[in-house]
Design an enzyme around this catalytic site. Structure first.
Site, short mmCIF file in Angstrom:
data_model
loop_
_atom_site.label_atom_id
_atom_site.label_comp_id
_atom_site.label_asym_id
_atom_site.label_seq_id
_atom_site.Cartn_x
_atom_site.Cartn_y
_atom_site.Cartn_z
N CYS A 85 0.80 -1.11 0.10
CA CYS A 85 -0.09 0.00 -0.03
C CYS A 85 0.86 1.32 -0.08
CB CYS A 85 -0.93 -0.05 1.17
SG CYS A 85 -2.04 1.32 1.31
N CYS A 140 0.52 4.59 6.95
CA CYS A 140 -0.06 4.18 8.18
C CYS A 140 0.94 3.65 9.35
CB CYS A 140 -1.52 3.63 8.07
SG CYS A 140 -2.70 4.27 6.86
N CYS A 171 0.33 -0.03 10.36
CA CYS A 171 -0.29 -1.16 9.33
C CYS A 171 0.91 -1.93 8.81
CB CYS A 171 -1.11 -0.55 8.36
SG CYS A 171 -1.73 -1.80 7.28
N CYS A 188 -17.03 -8.36 4.91
CA CYS A 188 -16.48 -7.10 4.52
C CYS A 188 -14.84 -7.53 3.98
CB CYS A 188 -15.65 -6.68 6.05
SG CYS A 188 -17.22 -6.37 7.23
N CYS A 236 -19.82 -5.36 2.84
CA CYS A 236 -19.03 -4.20 3.27
C CYS A 236 -17.77 -3.97 2.64
CB CYS A 236 -18.68 -4.25 4.67
SG CYS A 236 -17.66 -2.95 5.40
N CYS A 266 -19.30 2.85 7.97
CA CYS A 266 -18.68 2.01 8.96
C CYS A 266 -17.50 2.70 9.25
CB CYS A 266 -18.38 0.60 8.61
SG CYS A 266 -17.24 -0.22 9.76
N ARG A 290 -18.44 -2.08 17.17
CA ARG A 290 -17.66 -3.43 17.03
C ARG A 290 -16.28 -3.66 17.81
NH1 ARG A 290 -17.00 -3.74 11.72
NH2 ARG A 290 -19.46 -4.53 11.60
N1 SAM Z 1 -6.68 0.61 3.11
C1 SAM Z 1 -8.05 0.70 3.57
C2 SAM Z 1 -8.12 1.81 4.62
O1 SAM Z 1 -7.06 2.18 5.27
O2 SAM Z 1 -9.21 2.63 4.65
C3 SAM Z 1 -8.61 -0.55 4.33
C4 SAM Z 1 -7.89 -1.50 5.07
S1 SAM Z 1 -7.52 -0.85 6.71
C5 SAM Z 1 -6.28 -2.28 6.88
C6 SAM Z 1 -8.76 -0.79 7.86
C7 SAM Z 1 -8.33 -0.45 9.15
O3 SAM Z 1 -7.77 -1.58 9.75
C8 SAM Z 1 -7.58 0.94 9.45
O4 SAM Z 1 -8.36 1.91 9.30
C9 SAM Z 1 -7.20 0.45 10.88
O5 SAM Z 1 -8.08 1.03 11.75
C10 SAM Z 1 -7.45 -0.87 11.29
N2 SAM Z 1 -5.91 -1.60 11.29
C11 SAM Z 1 -5.16 -1.68 10.45
N3 SAM Z 1 -3.98 -2.39 10.74
C12 SAM Z 1 -4.22 -2.54 12.29
C13 SAM Z 1 -3.51 -2.94 13.47
N4 SAM Z 1 -2.36 -3.49 13.59
N5 SAM Z 1 -4.04 -2.82 14.41
C14 SAM Z 1 -5.45 -2.33 14.69
N6 SAM Z 1 -6.13 -1.94 13.48
C15 SAM Z 1 -5.51 -2.10 12.48
FE1 SF4 Z 2 -2.87 1.18 3.38
FE2 SF4 Z 2 -2.93 -0.08 5.73
FE3 SF4 Z 2 -3.27 2.35 5.60
FE4 SF4 Z 2 -5.12 0.89 4.74
S1 SF4 Z 2 -4.31 1.07 6.87
S2 SF4 Z 2 -4.43 2.90 3.80
S3 SF4 Z 2 -4.02 -0.95 3.81
S4 SF4 Z 2 -1.41 1.49 5.01
#
Ligand code: SAM
Ligand code: SF4
Ligand code: DTB
Length: 326
Positions: A54, A58, A61, A98, A129, A189, A261
């Site tokens: 990606c 973040c 992530c 989802c 979703c 959501c 949730r």
């Molecule tokens: N890329 C898209 C986005 O960021 O909207 C969708 C996937 S992203 C992985 C969805 C959500 O998963 C993130 O906004 C975050 O809140 C949650 N998430 C991701 N990694 C996580 C982690 N290590 N621990 C807890 N929540 C996490």
């Molecule tokens: Fe990409 Fe992870 Fe951020 Fe979603 S949460 S935008 S998958 S880096």
């Protein structure tokens, strides 16, 4: 599902959050019983339809190409594979499916496949979703017309703390996509992550932003950070469980008709902590042994927990009743 529009101030929300715990839990459970069956929990299944690589940064992530994680990038998976997984999830009792993609935003060339996924999952009788990153107007309309029920787009934390966690997009970008989705008639959501080094005020401010949306999101995922190796938050100090429960209870009171949730992080939570979260008004979980890339309790473990607590998974018929009652 009916949702509320409210106007919470930061001070009122903080005062609620800081109540003596027994008062906070009593209020949350009272509000919860006015709108939901306290012994039913909605179950959703997640599937990563495009993993890793990606472009966003973040800090939590495993899927960011900018983090030092070892996860390799995949392409968008085939529609038939998604439908096979959805059928298995439905047969296992999940009512919502989802689909998550590690994208900053979808490319137009992916839209036909995404539409086919939504249509196919709907035809199986499940709620749909998706979480695909930012969307433009055309993409929103195509997903809406395909019958997408929910779009997940988390604000993750407060506006103040956002730039400490993500620098490749802004809090306002997030809100823009949510507004676009909501205006098209897709349910939102949106929630966040606790345990990223944020202050109490950041947690409360995040809830104020969500509760003051008009309407508030139908579904509010509260994730506990699952530290991922190679990410900047790999060594973040874990949140105190009681502090986590307080945020769930505050969310329940501020967004009385939304599904709250208990999302990522359950594999690290005791039965007692999860029970307190349900008492505080959480009424939805992700089921199945993987979330997107991280682990989640096994189906058997959750079945044992539900049996101990006398909780039943909400069925598609229950959801129909809930909608009809409102
Ligand atoms: N890329 C898209 C986005 O960021 O909207 C969708 C996937 S992203 C992985 C969805 C959500 O998963 C993130 O906004 C975050 O809140 C949650 N998430 C991701 N990694 C996580 C982690 N290590 N621990 C807890 N929540 C996490
Ligand atoms: Fe990409 Fe992870 Fe951020 Fe979603 S949460 S935008 S998958 S880096
Ligand atoms: C949400 O708030 N939590 C889910 C879902 N929305 C997409 C994702 C949790 C991801 C946990 C880390 C992982 O599996 O990689």
């Amino acid at each position: 599902m009916k949702t509320t529009t409210s106007s919470w101030t930061r001070d009122a929300a903080l005062a609620l959050h800081d109540l003596p715990l027994m008062d906070l839990l009593f209020r949350a459970q009272t509000v919860h019983r006015e709108h939901f069956d306290p012994n039913k929990v909605q179950t959703s299944k997640l599937l990563s339809i495009k993993t890793g690589g990606c472009a966003e940064d973040c800090a939590y992530c495993s899927q960011s190409a900018r983090n030092g994680s070892t996860l390799s990038a995949s392409k968008l998976i085939e529609v038939q594979r998604v439908l096979n997984e959805a059928r298995k999830a439905r047969d296992g009792g999940a009512t919502r499916f989802c689909m998550g993609a590690a994208w900053r935003e979808p490319k137009d060339r992916d839209m036909d496949a995404l539409v086919a996924m939504v249509e196919g999952v709907r035809d199986l009788g499940m709620e749909t979703c998706m979480t695909l990153g930012m969307l433009d107007d055309n993409q929103v309309v195509r997903l809406r017309d395909a019958g997408l029920d929910y779009y997940n787009h988390n604000i993750d934390t407060s506006e103040r703390y956002y730039s400490e966690v993500i620098t490749t997009r802004t809090f306002a970008d997030r809100i823009d996509t949510m507004n676009r989705v909501q205006e098209a008639g897709i349910k939102v959501c949106s929630g966040g992550i606790l345990g990223m080094g944020e202050e109490t005020q950041d947690r409360v401010d995040m809830l104020v932003t969500l509760a003051n949306m008009s309407p508030a999101p139908d579904s509010v995922p509260i994730n506990m950070l699952m530290p991922q190796e190679g990410t900047p938050l790999a060594d973040a100090k874990p949140i105190e469980p009681i502090d986590f429960v307080r945020v769930i209870a505050t969310a329940r009171i501020m967004m009385p008709t939304s599904y709250v949730r208990l999302s990522a992080g359950r594999s690290e939570m005791s039965d007692e902590m999860q029970a307190m979260c349900f008492l505080a008004g959480a009424n939805s979980i992700f089921v199945g042994e993987t979330l997107l890339t991280a682990e989640n309790p096994e189906q058997d473990t959750d079945a044992i927990l539900f049996a101990k607590l006398g909780i039943q998974a909400e069925t598609a018929a229950d959801q129909g009743c809930q909608d009809a009652a409102e």
